[in-house]
Design an enzyme around this catalytic site. Structure first.
Site, PDB file in Angstrom:
ATOM      1  N   LYS A 130     -60.468  -9.873 -51.646  1.00 46.42           N
ATOM      2  CA  LYS A 130     -58.998  -9.858 -51.625  1.00 46.42           C
ATOM      3  C   LYS A 130     -58.459  -8.564 -52.218  1.00 46.42           C
ATOM      4  O   LYS A 130     -57.436  -8.039 -51.769  1.00 46.42           O
ATOM      5  CB  LYS A 130     -58.453 -11.081 -52.364  1.00 46.42           C
ATOM      6  CG  LYS A 130     -58.698 -12.401 -51.635  1.00 46.42           C
ATOM      7  CD  LYS A 130     -58.070 -13.554 -52.399  1.00 46.42           C
ATOM      8  CE  LYS A 130     -58.236 -14.875 -51.645  1.00 46.42           C
ATOM      9  NZ  LYS A 130     -59.622 -15.332 -51.584  1.00 46.42           N
ATOM     10  N   GLU A 158     -51.245 -12.551 -59.609  1.00 49.67           N
ATOM     11  CA  GLU A 158     -50.044 -12.304 -58.820  1.00 49.67           C
ATOM     12  C   GLU A 158     -49.002 -13.374 -59.109  1.00 49.67           C
ATOM     13  O   GLU A 158     -49.313 -14.431 -59.678  1.00 49.67           O
ATOM     14  CB  GLU A 158     -50.364 -12.245 -57.316  1.00 49.67           C
ATOM     15  CG  GLU A 158     -50.909 -13.497 -56.713  1.00 49.67           C
ATOM     16  CD  GLU A 158     -51.326 -13.323 -55.250  1.00 49.67           C
ATOM     17  OE1 GLU A 158     -51.676 -12.191 -54.846  1.00 49.67           O
ATOM     18  OE2 GLU A 158     -51.307 -14.320 -54.513  1.00 49.67           O
ATOM     19  N   HIS A 177     -56.264 -27.142 -51.471  1.00 51.69           N
ATOM     20  CA  HIS A 177     -56.122 -25.794 -50.903  1.00 51.69           C
ATOM     21  C   HIS A 177     -56.865 -25.632 -49.572  1.00 51.69           C
ATOM     22  O   HIS A 177     -57.086 -24.509 -49.121  1.00 51.69           O
ATOM     23  CB  HIS A 177     -56.595 -24.708 -51.883  1.00 51.69           C
ATOM     24  CG  HIS A 177     -55.826 -24.674 -53.161  1.00 51.69           C
ATOM     25  ND1 HIS A 177     -54.532 -24.203 -53.252  1.00 51.69           N
ATOM     26  CD2 HIS A 177     -56.145 -25.081 -54.419  1.00 51.69           C
ATOM     27  CE1 HIS A 177     -54.106 -24.311 -54.492  1.00 51.69           C
ATOM     28  NE2 HIS A 177     -55.062 -24.841 -55.226  1.00 51.69           N
ATOM     29  N   ARG A 223     -63.121 -13.937 -38.633  1.00 57.68           N
ATOM     30  CA  ARG A 223     -63.920 -14.825 -37.781  1.00 57.68           C
ATOM     31  C   ARG A 223     -62.972 -15.680 -36.952  1.00 57.68           C
ATOM     32  O   ARG A 223     -61.760 -15.587 -37.081  1.00 57.68           O
ATOM     33  CB  ARG A 223     -64.782 -15.737 -38.656  1.00 57.68           C
ATOM     34  CG  ARG A 223     -63.942 -16.486 -39.696  1.00 57.68           C
ATOM     35  CD  ARG A 223     -64.710 -17.509 -40.484  1.00 57.68           C
ATOM     36  NE  ARG A 223     -64.002 -17.975 -41.660  1.00 57.68           N
ATOM     37  CZ  ARG A 223     -63.027 -18.861 -41.665  1.00 57.68           C
ATOM     38  NH1 ARG A 223     -62.629 -19.412 -40.529  1.00 57.68           N
ATOM     39  NH2 ARG A 223     -62.426 -19.222 -42.783  1.00 57.68           N
TER      40      ARG A 223
END
Length: 480
Positions: free
Chosen positions: A115, A199, A234, A291
């Site tokens: 990330k 963040e 999630h 993908r």
């Protein structure tokens, strides 16, 4: 390209093989000892056992899979999703052995697999980002300083993360140190990499992703969005296309941003750029999945495309035959991931024997399936049985068709997410489109579902009793 090895199992292996078969390409299945009689093995032209049941002794043995591919004169390897699909070292090894990897180049997988590296790569491409720090951090005092600057709540995220692992929401400063240590520990355990970053926590986000496709000639297109906000732990459970909240202008802006993300890493093949959309319809880059996604069928249905076919053609070096202006959205599609999980017990896996397994059929119903009646559910892999997809002229029609299809899907022997899918499709928040990633947290409890299931069972019993009495009256009529 005459022969493809599919380095996967279950429904995605069959899905890839169906397109290869349509294109006149032979297929090779790989399987573990526990999957010896699985449907994907029977479907392929050839099959080879790669090891014992645990995935690290079979489906994750990249070098062994490549050795079998060379032995069987395979031209290309399709990784599906999961397992080795986002393993840059595997993609590189495939390339080095002069076998075509049906996916992006290893460099793109490596960049987007982190990330932090992904954020760095797209910096110069004017992509909106969630406020925060884009470097790995372990210093708690520095983390506190950053958190106070951007304001609580914040989100601590594992750089190498996925599936919600290594992720912690921190509401206040006093919780930061303990939550940070937990995130680092979980990231090391899950990914072997303890890098985390911070963040701003977007409080009521929607999870919107954009499907992209790129060829080796510099052409990149997007195939619109998928709404993936209904999640548990999630992880997505219900997906749809298009989103109920995107305006044409916002759709275009997000699509163009996704194309720029793909260009930032010289992307080739099918990929998905994920964004968070806040309550004010501001969108922020989240990550890129390098993908084919589990939920790709909803995109195929609204665009009239075969994404696996496009993957194969791009891997063969062909130019994309579709231009951006050729694409338009027609109708609406929903997907429910049918997991062998118990929605009445915190969605825990429900392993067992499929005593009854009958899938629904009919216009507008598609089931990408990897199981059949009489099979056992292995404990070693993801517990997804199939993907139930419905397509209609409108969102309302697709939802009603999904409810009908769920009622026609008969599974006995294990618990599944079918009842949860029905709960979602009948809930006012989902039907109205006014929901976010907290749908499960806000509206769902096992007690609510149990209550609804009991009401449905009573109605079904009363209906059956009424029909029985009616039949008895007919039988008692005198013969004239």
């Amino acid at each position: 390209m005459k022969k493809i090895l599919v380095a996967n199992r279950g429904e995605i292996a069959i899905r890839v093989m169906k397109t290869a078969q349509k294109m006149g390409i032979k297929t090779v299945a790989i399987y573990s000892t526990v999957d010896r009689d699985a449907p994907h093995v029977k479907f392929a032209d050839e099959a080879v056992c790669v090891g014992e049941a645990p995935s690290n002794e079979s489906y994750l043995l990249g070098s062994k899979i490549i050795a079998f591919a060379k032995e069987l004169n395979v031209d290309a390897i399709h990784p599906g999703y999961g397992f080795l699909s986002e393993n840059a070292d595997f993609a590189e090894e495939v390339e080095k052995n002069n076998i075509t990897f049906i996916g992006p180049k290893s460099k793109a997988i490596k960049v987007m697999g982190s990330k932090l590296a992904a954020k760095e790569a797209v910096k110069a491409y004017d992509i909106p980002m969630v406020p925060g720090i884009d470097e790995a951090i372990t210093d708690v005092d520095k983390a506190k300083k950053i958190a106070l600057e951007i304001g609580f709540p914040i989100l601590i995220k594992a750089s190498a993360g996925g599936g919600g692992k290594g992720m912690r929401v921190v509401e206040k400063e006093s919780e930061l140190e303990s939550q940070m240590q937990r995130a680092i520990s979980e990231a090391i355990s899950a990914f072997g990499d303890g890098s985390v970053f911070i963040e701003k926590y977007v409080a009521s986000p929607r999870h919107i992703e954009i499907q992209v496709m790129a060829d080796t000639h510099g052409n990149v297109i997007h195939l619109f969005e998928r709404e993936c906000s209904v999640q548990r732990r999630h992880q997505k459970v219900v997906e749809e296309a298009p989103s109920a909240v995107l305006t044409p202008a916002l759709r275009s802006a997000m699509g163009e941003a996704a194309v720029r993300v793909a260009q930032a890493c010289d992307y080739v093949g099918a990929g998905t750029v994920e964004f968070l959309l806040d309550e004010n319809h501001n969108f922020y880059f989240l990550e890129m999945n390098t993908r084919l996604q589990v939920e790709h069928p909803v995109t195929e249905l609204i665009t009239g495309t075969d994404l696996v076919e496009l993957q194969i053609k791009v891997a063969r070096g062909e130019k994309l035959s579709i231009k951006q202006e050729d694409l338009k959205i027609t109708g609406h599609a929903l997907e429910l991931r049918v997991y062998a999980e118990d929605p009445l017990n915190d969605f825990l896996p429900s392993v067992g024997h499929l005593d009854t397994y009958t899938i629904p059929t009919g216009n507008g119903i598609r089931v990408d399936n990897g199981f059949e009646e009489g099979m056992d559910i292995p404990i070693y892999y993801d517990p997804m049985l199939s993907k139930l997809i419905t397509y209609g002229d409108s969102r309302e029609e697709a939802i009603q068709l999904m409810i009908k299809a769920i009622d026609q899907y008969h599974i006995e022997g294990v618990q599944t997410t079918l009842s949860f899918g029905k709960f979602v499709c009948k809930h006012e928040a989902f039907v109205s489109g006014a929901f976010d990633t907290h749908f499960v947290k806000k509206y769902y409890t096992p007690e609510v579902l149990r209550s609804e299931m009991e009401i449905e069972a009573r109605i079904a019993a009363l209906t059956a009793l009424k029909q029985y009495k009616k039949d008895q009256q007919v039988l008692r009529l005198p013969i004239r």
